[in-house]
Design an enzyme around this catalytic site. Structure first.
Site, PDB file in Angstrom:
ATOM      1  N   ASP A 124      97.053  74.011   4.674  1.00 30.67           N
ATOM      2  CA  ASP A 124      98.135  73.889   3.700  1.00 30.67           C
ATOM      3  C   ASP A 124      98.595  72.431   3.590  1.00 30.67           C
ATOM      4  O   ASP A 124      98.765  71.750   4.612  1.00 30.67           O
ATOM      5  CB  ASP A 124      99.299  74.771   4.194  1.00 30.67           C
ATOM      6  CG  ASP A 124     100.404  74.913   3.180  1.00 30.67           C
ATOM      7  OD1 ASP A 124     100.162  75.536   2.144  1.00 30.67           O
ATOM      8  OD2 ASP A 124     101.513  74.404   3.431  1.00 30.67           O
TER       9      ASP A 124
ATOM     10  N   GLU B 107      93.761  72.190   1.194  1.00 34.44           N
ATOM     11  CA  GLU B 107      94.571  72.188  -0.025  1.00 34.44           C
ATOM     12  C   GLU B 107      95.123  70.779  -0.126  1.00 34.44           C
ATOM     13  O   GLU B 107      96.038  70.402   0.602  1.00 34.44           O
ATOM     14  CB  GLU B 107      95.728  73.187   0.059  1.00 34.44           C
ATOM     15  CG  GLU B 107      96.520  73.229  -1.233  1.00 34.44           C
ATOM     16  CD  GLU B 107      98.024  73.430  -1.072  1.00 34.44           C
ATOM     17  OE1 GLU B 107      98.649  73.869  -2.025  1.00 34.44           O
ATOM     18  OE2 GLU B 107      98.584  73.120   0.004  1.00 34.44           O
TER      19      GLU B 107
HETATM   20  C1  GLC Z   1     101.329  75.074  -0.233  1.00 34.38           C
HETATM   21  C2  GLC Z   1     101.370  76.580  -0.388  1.00 34.38           C
HETATM   22  C3  GLC Z   1     102.653  76.958  -1.056  1.00 34.38           C
HETATM   23  C4  GLC Z   1     103.802  76.502  -0.201  1.00 34.38           C
HETATM   24  C5  GLC Z   1     103.703  75.011   0.084  1.00 34.38           C
HETATM   25  C6  GLC Z   1     104.616  74.608   1.177  1.00 34.38           C
HETATM   26  O1  GLC Z   1     101.238  74.403  -1.434  1.00 34.38           O
HETATM   27  O2  GLC Z   1     100.248  76.999  -1.100  1.00 34.38           O
HETATM   28  O3  GLC Z   1     102.748  78.326  -1.312  1.00 34.38           O
HETATM   29  O4  GLC Z   1     104.993  76.769  -0.867  1.00 34.38           O
HETATM   30  O5  GLC Z   1     102.414  74.658   0.516  1.00 34.38           O
HETATM   31  O6  GLC Z   1     104.147  75.087   2.399  1.00 34.38           O
END
Ligand code: GLC
Length: 564
Positions: free
Chosen positions: A210, A284
């Site tokens: 994440d 991500e």
């Molecule tokens: C990422 C997750 C999202 C979350 C954010 C903060 O982007 O996909 O859902 O709100 O991180 O952790």
């Protein structure tokens, strides 16, 4: 691994389960791990290779579990550690791999570390695990810089010191309950390595990282020229910002994509590689220019990075072709596989983004066939295979912190998180025996899993495409040859405007008509003998060297040799 096999994740179809909205097993209105276990046969029948589970760890759930208060335990709302172990085991028994989320940018303010930090004085080792700073202004009443939270409002909150006075500020790029961790602190490194090993020991096959580009921060005490604009540019669920403006703002983000993140991933890679089996990781990471993404997937770092180009793409041949070319060129340079993502729990659903209704659904089918024919791995978000749309949610039922932090100006991401309709005959479509945590629209009944059995429905299209994709590219071709770069698998075909076409090797051809008009095209002579193996809509016809493509349609052709 024998020489001829290629790593499973390079071409995998990975399905994202958002556990809270997948299947409830105990009637509390929220999905849980036993619910996922009960749907493993469904997942297997889709033809996917792996399941990525959004967080199910202990969490006060202020941001759908991405506010983790204990990353090495299971939140009771999702079940127990035994359930997690059972799920990993049951998935493996079906030859499905399990990928779990890891959230290294922040901890929940309910994490024992944060509580300890607040109870400790300024400058203490407990505070050094986070980003605590004195405020500006005469009595420290102005935050240390002007950064905005990605969820709206300031990126800083002030704590009350133990003597009751207003004290230091801590950084939170997301909700105020998600305190950013300080990755210059060795405790943080050690703790995350422990968490990785904890889940690897339990048998997980990989991690989705994440906010992977977030961890390292620089120039933390400097103001940004347009903090609010930057926040909007960083949000996936906001679609009204012109692409150029978004790209300009994203070209310089002080808290993302700093050099320091790569050292972390080089260490993590050593951990992944020290385990048997092919454990993988996917980042991500929103980085700009996108060519910088390849830095995360260098051979000694992570395995994949989500490619978000398609997540905000219109159904437009020109744009899509450019995005494909760019992606393949970039990842090939570091010999990493491309990934393709059409939607996830943070973005509007694909059908909705493509205009909604029947036309949105038709375009979504065509987009799915295009995506699944590309070289590399694909990610499918739960319900995408059903053609679900976002649905209106009354404000008093919304739960996304984005909605609250923007005081309702942005509705947030709940639309994509409405639970899955399994059975049109059952209350709440069989998702829960209780009251679903988000309301489920009654008109979804025709989209429920039990209703999608007709040959041409959305679900069957996904099952067919995932099966054929595997037969063509994993079983028949790729597995029988030694590893090649993904770029070697795609050759563009000259076509009129609004159409996109390519061949992969000598036996697969794809045509996509992104216009609202049917079109008849002449096929290349080397593709004369062919068979349409899949079409996203009815009415596609290949005959005597011509191909008839209905509006908004993608077809897959297999080229036959002359002997048939
Ligand atoms: C990422 C997750 C999202 C979350 C954010 C903060 O982007 O996909 O859902 O709100 O991180 O952790």
């Amino acid at each position: 691994m024998t020489k001829k096999q290629i790593s499973w994740w390079r071409n995998a179809a990975i399905y994202q389960v958002y556990p809270r909205s997948f299947q409830d097993s105990n009637g509390d209105g929220e999905g849980d791990l036993q619910g996922v276990i009960s749907r493993l046969d469904y997942l297997k029948s889709l033809g996917i290779d792996a399941i990525w589970l959004s967080p199910f760890y202990t969490s006060p759930n202020k941001d759908g579990g991405y506010d983790v208060s204990n990353p090495r335990d299971v939140d009771p709302r999702f079940g127990t550690m035994n359930d997690a172990e059972e799920l990993i085991h049951a998935a493996h028994n079906r030859d499905l791999r399990i990928i779990v989320d890891i959230v290294p940018n922040h901890f929940s303010t309910e994490h024992v570390w944060f509580k300890e930090a607040v109870a400790s004085p300024a400058g203490s080792p407990a505070r050094a695990r986070f980003h605590f700073y004195d405020g500006r202004g005469e009595s420290g009443e102005i935050p240390p810089n002007n950064w905005c939270s990605i969820f709206g409002g300031p990126a800083w909150s002030r704590v009350t010191e133990s003597d009751g006075t207003p004290g230091q500020w801590y950084l939170h790029l997301f909700d105020s309950t998600q305190a950013d961790l300080n990755w210059e602190n060795s405790d943080v490194h050690e703790d995350f390595e422990k968490t990785l090993r904890f889940w690897l020991d339990k048998g997980v096959d990989g991690f989705r990282i994440d906010v992977a580009h977030g961890l390292a921060k620089e120039e933390i005490l400097k103001d940004h020229r347009d903090p609010e604009g930057l926040t909007r540019a960083l949000r996936l669920d906001i679609s009204d910002m012109p692409r150029e403006e978004r790209e300009f703002l994203l070209s310089d983000v002080p808290f993302f994509d700093r050099e320091g993140v790569h050292e972390i991933y080089r260490n993590w890679r050593k951990i992944f590689d020290s385990y048997p089996g092919e454990r993988m990781s996917v980042a991500e990471a929103w980085v700009h220019p996108s060519s910088r993404a390849t830095r995360y997937v260098r051979s000694d770092e992570l395995h994949q990075i989500f490619n978000f180009d398609f997540l905000i793409a219109e159904w437009n041949a020109d744009f899509l072709k450019q995005a494909v070319e760019k992606t393949i060129r970039e990842v090939s340079a570091v010999d990493a596989p491309a990934t393709w993502v059409l939607c996830n729990h943070d973005s509007p659903r694909l059908v909705t983004r493509l205009g909604g209704g029947e036309e949105g659904r038709i375009k979504a089918r065509a987009m799915a066939l295009l995506t699944q024919a590309l070289p590399g791995g694909i990610y499918i978000f739960q319900g995408e295979e059903l053609g679900l749309e976002d649905s209106p949610i009354p404000d008093d039922r919304r739960q996304d912190p984005v909605f609250f932090r923007t005081k309702g100006v942005d509705k947030g991401r709940d639309g994509a998180r409405i639970p899955i309709p399994w059975n049109s005959e059952l209350k709440h479509f069989g998702f829960t025996a209780g009251e679903p945590w988000l309301p489920m629209p009654s008109h979804w009944s025709s989209l429920a899993v039990n209703k999608q059995t007709e040959k041409n429905c959305h679900l069957e299209l996904y099952k067919d495409s995932l099966r054929i994709r595997k037969e063509l590219y994993l079983d028949r071709k790729i597995r029988s040859e030694k590893v090649k770069k993904s770029s070697e698998f795609l050759t563009w075909i000259d076509v009129p405007e609004g159409i996109l076409a390519f061949s992969r090797d000598e036996f697969f051809v794809l045509y996509a008509n992104t216009t609202g008009n049917a079109i008849t095209l002449k096929l290349e002579s080397r593709h004369l003998y062919n068979e349409i193996v899949l079409s996203s809509s009815e009415g596609a016809l290949s005959q005597d060297g011509t191909l008839h493509l209905p509006a908004h349609t993608t077809v897959w052709l297999v080229i036959l040799n002359r002997a048939g």
